[in-house]
Scaffold this active site. Structure first.
Site, PDB file in Angstrom:
ATOM      1  N   ASP A  10       0.847  -1.202   0.000  1.00 28.36           N
ATOM      2  CA  ASP A  10       0.000   0.000   0.000  1.00 28.36           C
ATOM      3  C   ASP A  10       0.876   1.243   0.000  1.00 28.36           C
ATOM      4  O   ASP A  10       1.809   1.370   0.786  1.00 28.36           O
ATOM      5  CB  ASP A  10      -0.946   0.038   1.209  1.00 28.36           C
ATOM      6  CG  ASP A  10      -2.192   0.856   0.891  1.00 28.36           C
ATOM      7  OD1 ASP A  10      -3.295   0.278   0.850  1.00 28.36           O
ATOM      8  OD2 ASP A  10      -2.066   2.090   0.673  1.00 28.36           O
ATOM      9  N   LYS A  32     -11.453   0.283 -15.513  1.00 25.77           N
ATOM     10  CA  LYS A  32     -11.984  -0.979 -14.987  1.00 25.77           C
ATOM     11  C   LYS A  32     -12.355  -1.950 -16.111  1.00 25.77           C
ATOM     12  O   LYS A  32     -12.260  -3.163 -15.940  1.00 25.77           O
ATOM     13  CB  LYS A  32     -13.195  -0.703 -14.081  1.00 25.77           C
ATOM     14  CG  LYS A  32     -12.832  -0.036 -12.753  1.00 25.77           C
ATOM     15  CD  LYS A  32     -11.799  -0.828 -11.969  1.00 25.77           C
ATOM     16  CE  LYS A  32     -11.718  -0.451 -10.507  1.00 25.77           C
ATOM     17  NZ  LYS A  32     -10.598  -1.130  -9.816  1.00 25.77           N
ATOM     18  N   SER A  64     -15.280  -3.168 -11.717  1.00 25.42           N
ATOM     19  CA  SER A  64     -16.369  -2.432 -11.068  1.00 25.42           C
ATOM     20  C   SER A  64     -17.599  -2.421 -11.962  1.00 25.42           C
ATOM     21  O   SER A  64     -17.486  -2.357 -13.195  1.00 25.42           O
ATOM     22  CB  SER A  64     -15.928  -0.989 -10.821  1.00 25.42           C
ATOM     23  OG  SER A  64     -17.033  -0.204 -10.443  1.00 25.42           O
ATOM     24  N   TYR A  88     -12.562   6.131 -14.583  1.00 22.46           N
ATOM     25  CA  TYR A  88     -12.599   4.919 -13.753  1.00 22.46           C
ATOM     26  C   TYR A  88     -13.239   3.753 -14.525  1.00 22.46           C
ATOM     27  O   TYR A  88     -12.737   2.630 -14.522  1.00 22.46           O
ATOM     28  CB  TYR A  88     -13.394   5.263 -12.499  1.00 22.46           C
ATOM     29  CG  TYR A  88     -13.492   4.207 -11.444  1.00 22.46           C
ATOM     30  CD1 TYR A  88     -12.425   3.971 -10.570  1.00 22.46           C
ATOM     31  CD2 TYR A  88     -14.660   3.469 -11.275  1.00 22.46           C
ATOM     32  CE1 TYR A  88     -12.534   3.014  -9.575  1.00 22.46           C
ATOM     33  CE2 TYR A  88     -14.774   2.516 -10.279  1.00 22.46           C
ATOM     34  CZ  TYR A  88     -13.709   2.294  -9.427  1.00 22.46           C
ATOM     35  OH  TYR A  88     -13.819   1.350  -8.440  1.00 22.46           O
ATOM     36  N   SER A  96     -13.411   3.339 -17.743  1.00 22.18           N
ATOM     37  CA  SER A  96     -12.522   2.897 -18.828  1.00 22.18           C
ATOM     38  C   SER A  96     -11.402   2.025 -18.276  1.00 22.18           C
ATOM     39  O   SER A  96     -11.068   0.983 -18.852  1.00 22.18           O
ATOM     40  CB  SER A  96     -11.915   4.102 -19.545  1.00 22.18           C
ATOM     41  OG  SER A  96     -12.938   4.946 -20.014  1.00 22.18           O
TER      42      SER A  96
HETATM   43  P1  NAI Z   1      -9.838   2.202  -0.482  1.00 18.26           P
HETATM   44  O1  NAI Z   1      -9.592   3.617  -0.840  1.00 18.26           O
HETATM   45  O2  NAI Z   1     -10.372   1.891   0.866  1.00 18.26           O
HETATM   46  O3  NAI Z   1      -8.496   1.351  -0.676  1.00 18.26           O
HETATM   47  C1  NAI Z   1      -7.668   1.502  -1.783  1.00 18.26           C
HETATM   48  C2  NAI Z   1      -6.232   1.357  -1.314  1.00 18.26           C
HETATM   49  O4  NAI Z   1      -5.374   1.450  -2.451  1.00 18.26           O
HETATM   50  C3  NAI Z   1      -5.795   2.465  -0.343  1.00 18.26           C
HETATM   51  O5  NAI Z   1      -5.285   1.909   0.853  1.00 18.26           O
HETATM   52  C4  NAI Z   1      -4.729   3.243  -1.133  1.00 18.26           C
HETATM   53  O6  NAI Z   1      -3.688   3.758  -0.300  1.00 18.26           O
HETATM   54  C5  NAI Z   1      -4.216   2.160  -2.065  1.00 18.26           C
HETATM   55  N1  NAI Z   1      -3.568   2.748  -3.246  1.00 18.26           N
HETATM   56  C6  NAI Z   1      -4.006   3.771  -4.014  1.00 18.26           C
HETATM   57  N2  NAI Z   1      -3.132   4.027  -4.991  1.00 18.26           N
HETATM   58  C7  NAI Z   1      -2.111   3.146  -4.845  1.00 18.26           C
HETATM   59  C8  NAI Z   1      -0.924   2.906  -5.574  1.00 18.26           C
HETATM   60  N3  NAI Z   1      -0.595   3.644  -6.634  1.00 18.26           N
HETATM   61  N4  NAI Z   1      -0.116   1.893  -5.172  1.00 18.26           N
HETATM   62  C9  NAI Z   1      -0.431   1.150  -4.081  1.00 18.26           C
HETATM   63  N5  NAI Z   1      -1.543   1.352  -3.352  1.00 18.26           N
HETATM   64  C10 NAI Z   1      -2.373   2.334  -3.733  1.00 18.26           C
HETATM   65  O7  NAI Z   1     -10.808   1.618  -1.605  1.00 18.26           O
HETATM   66  P2  NAI Z   1     -11.612   0.233  -1.715  1.00 18.26           P
HETATM   67  O8  NAI Z   1     -13.045   0.542  -1.813  1.00 18.26           O
HETATM   68  O9  NAI Z   1     -11.135  -0.743  -0.727  1.00 18.26           O
HETATM   69  O10 NAI Z   1     -11.152  -0.212  -3.189  1.00 18.26           O
HETATM   70  C11 NAI Z   1     -10.387  -1.371  -3.462  1.00 18.26           C
HETATM   71  C12 NAI Z   1     -10.552  -1.693  -4.923  1.00 18.26           C
HETATM   72  O11 NAI Z   1     -11.890  -2.077  -5.184  1.00 18.26           O
HETATM   73  C13 NAI Z   1     -10.244  -0.539  -5.869  1.00 18.26           C
HETATM   74  O12 NAI Z   1      -9.622  -1.012  -7.032  1.00 18.26           O
HETATM   75  C14 NAI Z   1     -11.626  -0.023  -6.226  1.00 18.26           C
HETATM   76  O13 NAI Z   1     -11.631   0.666  -7.447  1.00 18.26           O
HETATM   77  C15 NAI Z   1     -12.393  -1.325  -6.275  1.00 18.26           C
HETATM   78  N6  NAI Z   1     -13.838  -1.192  -6.155  1.00 18.26           N
HETATM   79  C16 NAI Z   1     -14.385  -0.797  -4.971  1.00 18.26           C
HETATM   80  C17 NAI Z   1     -15.751  -0.686  -4.861  1.00 18.26           C
HETATM   81  C18 NAI Z   1     -16.424  -0.348  -3.587  1.00 18.26           C
HETATM   82  O14 NAI Z   1     -17.668  -0.364  -3.578  1.00 18.26           O
HETATM   83  N7  NAI Z   1     -15.702  -0.076  -2.519  1.00 18.26           N
HETATM   84  C19 NAI Z   1     -16.632  -0.901  -6.027  1.00 18.26           C
HETATM   85  C20 NAI Z   1     -15.953  -1.393  -7.194  1.00 18.26           C
HETATM   86  C21 NAI Z   1     -14.602  -1.507  -7.238  1.00 18.26           C
END
Ligand code: NAI
Length: 303
Positions: free
Chosen positions: A39, A170, A153, A166, A168
């Site tokens: 992370d 995904k 997503s 986003y 695109s």
């Molecule tokens: P979140 O924001 O809680 O966690 C994302 C994590 O990725 C964070 O800890 C952040 O520090 C880390 N991160 C960001 N850029 C980074 C990088 N360049 N290198 C390493 N780490 C990095 O978000 P969440 O909801 O847990 O999302 C996880 C995944 O699930 C993402 O890909 C998101 O797009 C996807 N997603 C989430 C949905 C939801 O309802 N929460 C819906 C659909 C997809």
């Protein structure tokens, strides 16, 4: 039936310092996996960074008796991706499971979306998947084993106002999966994609607070664990998941209609006359590759 376990397996989870990735990491470790908690520790829009995010999850895992190591590289660079794989190999000796999960959002309606907003989101989700998966896959191929899960997503699969970048990115992951499933199948590597919905810091402004319990990240992880396990032999599939609901979603081709005989010209008026058959999703069929799709068309022409 025996429990699904990951003893002896090494899992890399990107973006595992918060949200979904954190729960995936905790549960994989609880079931025996050695975990690389990657992370960058950025904000939801990708700005800033802190080692605390990865470290706090590693601490939680170790307190629970599991094995884990932090990695703070950004998924967005080739060097970062190489470091993440090296961290797994140097610390635990292999890399068996890769969960591409790191993500950010920078929402704006399309005509107002800046180049920076477009690039930042595509870079983390899509280029990040390239940077991390390429070295990881090379390590998996050497040992003829691997389980890779991409995080797509419903925003890409079905659409959402204000998230063109986003969506695109995904959907780009789906294209990547479609190719990797073919390039790795003979190596006992399985590549699948989840499309979750859960309340995390990323979505807390979208989902009302009263949905937090219904949309717990904990509902996503069981599907991910099954896909990451030895027992999963399915490849190249996409799954919706939230609140205990799990379903497969797919790009399908309808029965359609063959006009002419493959030799005669077709007019737009004929297209108009057959619009209902063309747009109907009657007898939908999944297609495993472009080569398979050519075979399907050839079979229609030869009927
Ligand atoms: P979140 O924001 O809680 O966690 C994302 C994590 O990725 C964070 O800890 C952040 O520090 C880390 N991160 C960001 N850029 C980074 C990088 N360049 N290198 C390493 N780490 C990095 O978000 P969440 O909801 O847990 O999302 C996880 C995944 O699930 C993402 O890909 C998101 O797009 C996807 N997603 C989430 C949905 C939801 O309802 N929460 C819906 C659909 C997809």
């Amino acid at each position: 039936m025996s429990d699904i376990r990951f003893d002896g397996k090494v899992a890399v989870i990107t973006g595992a310092g918060a949200g979904l990735g954190r729960i995936h990491a905790l549960e994989l470790a609880r079931r025996g996996a050695m975990v690389v908690v990657n992370d960058l520790g950025s904000a939801v829009d990708g700005t800033g960074q802190t080692q605390k995010a990865a470290d706090s999850v590693v601490e939680e895992i170790i307190k629970g008796g599991g094995k884990a190591v932090s990695n703070y590289d950004s998924v967005s660079t080739v060097k970062g991706g190489e470091n993440i794989t090296a961290c797994a190999l140097d610390t635990f000796g292999s890399l068996d499971i890769l969960v591409n999960n790191a993500g950010i959002v920078r929402d704006h309606s399309f005509t107002k979306m800046t180049e920076d907003e477009w690039d930042a989101v595509l870079t983390v989700h899509l280029k990040g998947a390239y940077c991390v998966t390429r070295p990881a896959l090379a390590a998996m191929k050497e040992r003829n084993y691997g389980r890779i899960i991409f995080t797509s997503s419903g925003v890409g699969l079905y659409g959402n106002f204000g998230q063109a970048n986003y969506a695109s990115a995904k959907m780009g992951l789906i294209g990547l999966m479609n190719v990797l499933k073919l390039e790795t199948a003979k190596n006992n590597i399985r590549v699948n994609t989840i499309a979750p919905n859960a309340v995390t810091r990323m979505t807390s402004s979208i989902f009302p607070p009263n949905l937090a319990e219904l949309l717990k990240p904990e509902y996503i992880t069981p599907l991910l664990l099954y896909l990451a396990s030895d027992e999963n032999n399915d490849n190249g599939m996409i799954f919706n998941c939230f609140s205990g609901y799990y379903s497969r979603t797919a790009i399908v081709c309808s029965k359609g209609i063959l006009l002419g005989d493959g030799k005669t010209d077709i007019s737009p008026e004929e297209i108009r006359s057959h619009w209902n058959e063309i747009t109907s999703l009657e007898e939908p069929k999944t297609i495993g590759s472009i080569v398979e799709s050519f075979g399907y068309i050839a079979s229609l022409l030869n009927k």
